[in-house]
Scaffold this active site. Structure first.
Site, PDB file in Angstrom:
ATOM      1  N   ARG A   1     -13.361  13.011   5.460  1.00  0.00           N
ATOM      2  CA  ARG A   1     -12.073  13.667   5.699  1.00  0.00           C
ATOM      3  C   ARG A   1     -11.675  14.518   4.496  1.00  0.00           C
ATOM      4  O   ARG A   1     -11.141  15.605   4.638  1.00  0.00           O
ATOM      5  CB  ARG A   1     -10.988  12.625   5.979  1.00  0.00           C
ATOM      6  CG  ARG A   1     -11.070  12.059   7.382  1.00  0.00           C
ATOM      7  CD  ARG A   1     -10.214  10.822   7.494  1.00  0.00           C
ATOM      8  NE  ARG A   1      -8.830  11.095   7.231  1.00  0.00           N
ATOM      9  CZ  ARG A   1      -7.969  10.214   6.723  1.00  0.00           C
ATOM     10  NH1 ARG A   1      -8.366   8.975   6.430  1.00  0.00           N
ATOM     11  NH2 ARG A   1      -6.723  10.533   6.529  1.00  0.00           N
TER      12      ARG A   1
ATOM     13  N   ASP B   1     -14.082   2.973   6.885  1.00  0.00           N
ATOM     14  CA  ASP B   1     -13.074   3.818   6.236  1.00  0.00           C
ATOM     15  C   ASP B   1     -13.655   4.551   5.037  1.00  0.00           C
ATOM     16  O   ASP B   1     -13.329   5.702   4.803  1.00  0.00           O
ATOM     17  CB  ASP B   1     -11.839   3.013   5.812  1.00  0.00           C
ATOM     18  CG  ASP B   1     -10.792   3.944   5.197  1.00  0.00           C
ATOM     19  OD1 ASP B   1     -10.348   4.858   5.918  1.00  0.00           O
ATOM     20  OD2 ASP B   1     -10.469   3.802   4.008  1.00  0.00           O
TER      21      ASP B   1
ATOM     22  N   LYS C   1      -7.783  -1.256   6.408  1.00  0.00           N
ATOM     23  CA  LYS C   1      -8.016  -1.958   5.142  1.00  0.00           C
ATOM     24  C   LYS C   1      -7.064  -3.141   4.996  1.00  0.00           C
ATOM     25  O   LYS C   1      -7.442  -4.210   4.513  1.00  0.00           O
ATOM     26  CB  LYS C   1      -7.838  -0.990   3.966  1.00  0.00           C
ATOM     27  CG  LYS C   1      -8.997  -0.020   3.842  1.00  0.00           C
ATOM     28  CD  LYS C   1      -8.799   0.990   2.743  1.00  0.00           C
ATOM     29  CE  LYS C   1      -7.749   2.006   3.057  1.00  0.00           C
ATOM     30  NZ  LYS C   1      -7.894   3.316   2.457  1.00  0.00           N
TER      31      LYS C   1
ATOM     32  N   SER D   1      -6.781   4.441   8.754  1.00  0.00           N
ATOM     33  CA  SER D   1      -7.392   4.220   7.445  1.00  0.00           C
ATOM     34  C   SER D   1      -6.647   3.118   6.687  1.00  0.00           C
ATOM     35  O   SER D   1      -7.233   2.151   6.194  1.00  0.00           O
ATOM     36  CB  SER D   1      -7.365   5.535   6.667  1.00  0.00           C
ATOM     37  OG  SER D   1      -7.616   5.338   5.310  1.00  0.00           O
TER      38      SER D   1
ATOM     39  N   HIS E   1       0.854  -1.192   0.000  1.00  0.00           N
ATOM     40  CA  HIS E   1       0.000   0.000   0.000  1.00  0.00           C
ATOM     41  C   HIS E   1       0.886   1.236   0.000  1.00  0.00           C
ATOM     42  O   HIS E   1       1.897   1.272   0.700  1.00  0.00           O
ATOM     43  CB  HIS E   1      -0.888   0.002   1.247  1.00  0.00           C
ATOM     44  CG  HIS E   1      -2.031   0.980   1.158  1.00  0.00           C
ATOM     45  ND1 HIS E   1      -3.273   0.619   0.699  1.00  0.00           N
ATOM     46  CD2 HIS E   1      -2.109   2.289   1.462  1.00  0.00           C
ATOM     47  CE1 HIS E   1      -4.073   1.668   0.728  1.00  0.00           C
ATOM     48  NE2 HIS E   1      -3.395   2.701   1.191  1.00  0.00           N
TER      49      HIS E   1
HETATM   50  N1  URA Z   1      -4.388   6.354   1.857  1.00  0.00           N
HETATM   51  C1  URA Z   1      -5.403   5.794   2.569  1.00  0.00           C
HETATM   52  O1  URA Z   1      -5.853   4.696   2.253  1.00  0.00           O
HETATM   53  N2  URA Z   1      -5.892   6.463   3.599  1.00  0.00           N
HETATM   54  C2  URA Z   1      -5.436   7.669   3.995  1.00  0.00           C
HETATM   55  O2  URA Z   1      -5.924   8.211   4.956  1.00  0.00           O
HETATM   56  C3  URA Z   1      -4.385   8.260   3.245  1.00  0.00           C
HETATM   57  C4  URA Z   1      -3.874   7.565   2.175  1.00  0.00           C
END
Ligand code: URA
Length: 424
Positions: free
Chosen positions: A162, A155, A181, A177, A76
Site C-alpha cells: 500500500r 498486514d 493486528k 490493517s 493504537h
Molecule cells: N496504521 C496502521 O497500522 N495501518 C494503517 O493502514 C494505517 C495506520
C-alpha cells in the site's frame, strides 16, 4: 471470475474467497503485482461492510499463532506527526498495576514510529525473547516490543505494498490493517487514537468518524471493548518531531513538565485506558492519572521499564544528545497562525534523516525539529518559532525552510480543540 475481477467490478467476495485470498497473500502464492492490483481495486471501489469484517478476521487469524503474552489494555494510533503518546501512556497506565504489552511499528513516510523513538535510548532492545518478555511483564508490568513477524502477517505484506501504490488512505484498508493486528494481539480492551487533520491520513472529521465507527464495530463483533478517541492532527502534538528529541519531550511530560497539548491529550487517552483496565469511571481514572504524572509515579515506572529493556540508566539523568548543528527561526514580525500544514513538518524531520523514504533506510536518532507555533495564536517579533537539530548547515536550513512554508498566516484565526469526539 477471479478475485481481482470481482473487486474491480464491485462484486462482493464471499467469506471463503476472502480467507482464500488472504491465505494466498500469506503463503506467497500470489505475486506482488496481483496483490497491488487488488489493493487499487479495493481502494477505488471500496469494500462492503461484510467484506471489511471478513478481510479483518482473515488478516488477524491466517498465519497468526496465539500471542504468548497479552496486556489488559492496548492502544493504537492511526499515525501522526510528533505523536509520542505511547512512550508516556505505556508506563503511565502500567503504574496502576494494569499490565501493558504493546507491539509497535516503525515510522514510514511522514509519520514517526514508536520503535525508532525508543531506540534513541542507548541500549534499548525492541526484540525480547518470550522468556525475557514474560519476566519483564511479571516484574515491571510493561513492555513495548517490535511487532512479531507472525502477528497478522498479511498486514505486513499488504501495508508495504500500500505504501508504494498510493493505497494507504483508504478507510476499509486502514480499518482492516489496524484491527487485524489488534485482534491478533488478543487484548480485551483497546483504545484507538484516530487522528484527524493535515498531518493525519484522515483529513476530515467525517472520514475519521467513519473509520472510528467501523473499527469499534469490528471490535464489538469479536467481543473486544474498543473506544475510539478522535484527536486533532492539524498541528504537531507537543513541539518535538524526530526521535531522541521526542523522547526528551516524552520524558519531560512524564515528570509533569511537558507541553500543555501533549499533557492534556495523554491524560484523556490514559484515563480511557485505565477506566477500561481497572473498571472505574473515566472521571476517577482522570484524577488518578493526573496525580501519577505529578507525583513521580509515571516517571518512576518509565525508568524501571526502559532500564529493564536494556537502556543505560545514566542516560536518563539528562536529556538525550541531539545533532550538533542547531538552527533557530526567530520571528522578525508578528505572526498570526491560521493553519499549519502538519505533514510538511513531518517531512522536514524526514529530510534531516529522522525517518525513512523506503522500508530499510537507516534512521538518524539525533536529528529533529521543534515547532513552537500553535494554530489560533498570535506571536510577536523575537519569538523563537522553531528550532532544528541537523548534521549539516544546508540540511538544517532546508528543514527550517519547510517549517516556515508550513505555517499559514491569516486574520481569521481560531484555536483548535485537541479532543474532537469519543466513539464507543
Ligand atoms: N496504521 C496502521 O497500522 N495501518 C494503517 O493502514 C494505517 C495506520
Amino acid at each position: 471470475m477471479t478475485i481481482i475481477e470481482k473487486t474491480r467490478d464491485r462484486i462482493p467476495l464471499s467469506k471463503e474467497e476472502m480467507w482464500q485470498w488472504i491465505g494466498a497473500i500469506v503463503d506467497g502464492s500470489i505475486p506482488d503485482y496481483q496483490v497491488a492490483a487488488w489493493l487499487m481495486a479495493a481502494y477505488l471501489n471500496g469494500l462492503t461492510e461484510q467484506e471489511i469484517f471478513d478481510l479483518t478476521e482473515a488478516m488477524a487469524f491466517v498465519g497468526s499463532p496465539p500471542p504468548r503474552h497479552v496486556g489488559l489494555v492496548d492502544k493504537h494510533s492511526t499515525g501522526g506527526v510528533g505523536d509520542k503518546t505511547s512512550l508516556i501512556l505505556a508506563p503511565l497506565v502500567a503504574s496502576f498495576g494494569i499490565p501493558v504489552v504493546k507491539m509497535s511499528g516503525r515510522g514510514l513516510g511522514h509519520t514517526g514510529g514508536t520503535l525508532d523513538k525508543l531506540e534513541s535510548l542507548p541500549g534499548f532492545r525492541v526484540q525480547l525473547t518470550p522468556e525475557q518478555l514474560e519476566r519483564q511483564v511479571k516484574d515491571v508490568g510493561v513492555a513495548v516490543i517490535a511487532q512479531s513477524r507472525d502477528l497478522a502477517p498479511a498486514d505486513a505484506r499488504l501495508y508495504a505494498l500500500r505504501d508504494v501504490t498510493a493505497t494507504v488512505d483508504s478507510i476499509p484498508l486502514i480499518a482492516a490493517s489496524i484491527m487485524s493486528k489488534k485482534l491478533a494481539a488478543k487484548s480485551p480492551n483497546i483504545v484507538l487514537d484516530v487522528k484527524v487533520g493535515s498531518g493525519a491520513f484522515m483529513k476530515t472529521r467525517e472520514r475519521a468518524i467513519e473509520l472510528a465507527r467501523l473499527m469499534v464495530q469490528i471490535g464489538q463483533a469479536h467481543h473486544v471493548r474498543v473506544k475510539a478517541i478522535l484527536t486533532d492532527m492539524n498541528q504537531p502534538l507537543g513541539f518535538a518531531v524526530g526521535n531522541a528529541i521526542e523522547v526528551n519531550e516524552a520524558m519531560a511530560t512524564l515528570r509533569g513538565n511537558g507541553p500543555q497539548d501533549l499533557t492534556d491529550e495523554v491524560k484523556v487517552l490514559a484515563s480511557h485506558m485505565v477506566s477500561l483496565g481497572a473498571n472505574i469511571s473515566v472521571q476517577a481514572a482522570l484524577e488518578n492519572v493526573t496525580r501519577a504524572l505529578e507525583d513521580g509515579r509515571a516517571w518512576q515506572k518509565f525508568t524501571e521499564w526502559v532500564v529493564a529493556q536494556g537502556a543505560d540508566p545514566k542516560v536518563l539523568e539528562h536529556d538525550l544528545l541531539l545533532a550538533p548543528v542547531h538552527l533557530q527561526w526567530v520571528l522578525e514580525q508578528q505572526v498570526a497562525v491560521q493553519a499549519i500544514n502538519t505533514r510538511e513538518i513531518g517531512l522536514a524531520a524526514l529530510t534531516l534523516g529522522a525517518g525513512r523514504h523506503v522500508k530499510d533506510d537507516p534512521v538518524d536518532h539525533a536529528v529533529g525539529v521543534r515547532c513552537f507555533l500553535k494554530v489560533g495564536k498570535v506571536y510577536g517579533p523575537g519569538t523563537v518559532a522553531a528550532d532544528v537539530y541537523a548534521r549539516s548547515e544546508p540540511m538544517g536550513q532546508e528543514a527550517l525552510r519547510m517549517i516556515k512554508k508550513s505555517i499559514v498566516q491569516g486574520q481569521s484565526i481560531r484555536q483548535t480543540e485537541a479532543i474532537l469526539e469519543i466513539i464507543e
